[in-house]
Design a protein around this motif. Sequence first.
Motif, PDB file in Angstrom:
ATOM      1  N   ARG A   1      47.814   0.023  -4.246  1.00 47.16           N
ATOM      2  CA  ARG A   1      47.025  -1.121  -4.247  1.00 47.16           C
ATOM      3  C   ARG A   1      45.992  -1.339  -3.298  1.00 47.16           C
ATOM      4  N   ALA A   2      46.089  -0.267  -2.143  1.00 44.90           N
ATOM      5  CA  ALA A   2      45.170  -0.226  -1.056  1.00 44.90           C
ATOM      6  C   ALA A   2      43.702   0.692  -1.634  1.00 44.90           C
TER       7      ALA A   2
ATOM      8  N   ASP B   1      39.128  -0.900  -5.221  1.00 45.23           N
ATOM      9  CA  ASP B   1      38.697  -1.182  -6.535  1.00 45.23           C
ATOM     10  C   ASP B   1      39.641  -0.946  -7.755  1.00 45.23           C
ATOM     11  N   ILE B   2      40.917  -0.685  -7.181  1.00 47.38           N
ATOM     12  CA  ILE B   2      41.932  -0.324  -8.331  1.00 47.38           C
ATOM     13  C   ILE B   2      42.421  -1.592  -8.903  1.00 47.38           C
ATOM     14  N   THR B   3      42.749  -1.554 -10.357  1.00 45.26           N
ATOM     15  CA  THR B   3      43.209  -2.507 -10.928  1.00 45.26           C
ATOM     16  C   THR B   3      44.775  -2.530 -11.073  1.00 45.26           C
ATOM     17  N   ARG B   4      45.318  -3.937 -11.316  1.00 47.12           N
ATOM     18  CA  ARG B   4      46.899  -4.173 -11.425  1.00 47.12           C
ATOM     19  C   ARG B   4      47.613  -3.011 -12.517  1.00 47.12           C
TER      20      ARG B   4
ATOM     21  N   GLY C   1      38.879  11.600 -11.917  1.00 47.54           N
ATOM     22  CA  GLY C   1      38.384  11.726 -10.732  1.00 47.54           C
ATOM     23  C   GLY C   1      39.257  11.856  -9.457  1.00 47.54           C
ATOM     24  N   LEU C   2      38.827  11.283  -8.452  1.00 51.34           N
ATOM     25  CA  LEU C   2      39.445  11.341  -7.220  1.00 51.34           C
ATOM     26  C   LEU C   2      40.730  10.660  -7.037  1.00 51.34           C
ATOM     27  N   LYS C   3      40.964   9.770  -7.869  1.00 52.67           N
ATOM     28  CA  LYS C   3      42.059   8.909  -7.910  1.00 52.67           C
ATOM     29  C   LYS C   3      43.306   9.528  -8.537  1.00 52.67           C
TER      30      LYS C   3
END
Length: 308
Positions: free
Chosen positions: A83-84, A87-90, A219-221
């Motif tokens: 969550r941190a 710009d991440i979505t639920r 990507g990095l995520k």
Amino acid sequence: MSAFLAALVPVILIVALGRFLGWRKVLAEEGWRGIERLAYVVLFPALIIRALANAPFEEAPWKLPVILLSAQCLLGAFGLLARAWPDITRPAVGSIIQSNVRWNTFVALSIGSALFGDEGLALVSIAAAAMIPAANILSVTALTAHAERESIPKRNPVIELTRNPLIIACFIGGLMAAFDIEIPELLDLSIELLGQGTIALGLLAAGAGMNVGALGRSGLKTLTWSLVRLLALPAVAIGGALALGLTGTPFAIAVICASVPTATSSYILARQLGGDAPLAANLIAMQTVLSIITMPVIWFACLRAGFF
């Protein structure tokens, strides 16, 4: 180390063959889903029942499922930290948590049985009896809790477990082992024949269902959470094994089960329950590729440390 690579390389080759066959459209997508369903409903349960009923155990290896279940729950909770992420979505958080708790059972079965024979097969089945219910409960809960669409169907994960063919198979096989009930010879041979096709078909279907194109969108995520899943879960499992005094083959099986990538079914469930399905596909593809490196490294590190 060479024995582990000898067990891992055939898994890689069969998954790659499945991907090639899927790319060449030897079977339609519905055909591969049918094979996956057949393995899930009939072949895999048959393998589990026979493995548990004939398990060569002198005592119940209770430490193995406790360690893996604890590691699984901790990784699921750790996924909440996503969550941190900026710009991440639920829905993405739900997919990351699911990725953290699911595991590719067919890969674990293949490597465990190749290295340790019937004992390895039975131990992976015992691990599955603990990890599959937990993965379903944690995944459904995480995905539905973080979904943004109100039309997402409500599913009771506990009720669904009572209909799960793998859980039913674990229950039947466990009862047979507990009460020392032998499978009649002809029936045992029939179940053995069914079980022989399970791992190969499961790996082929997993390869056919893998979206290699997702690697280009990663990507990095995706990379970060893939490494978290592939390194943190085995690290927690190893720590738990050392704390509880797990040794020998059960220790090795704990490492194998914790080190395999997430399950390919993660994409389907994410799509059904309002998760971030593209991210789920990215995580599956990334972890499948990275695990070719991380699994041997973790195994070699454990051997050098003398853990088993």
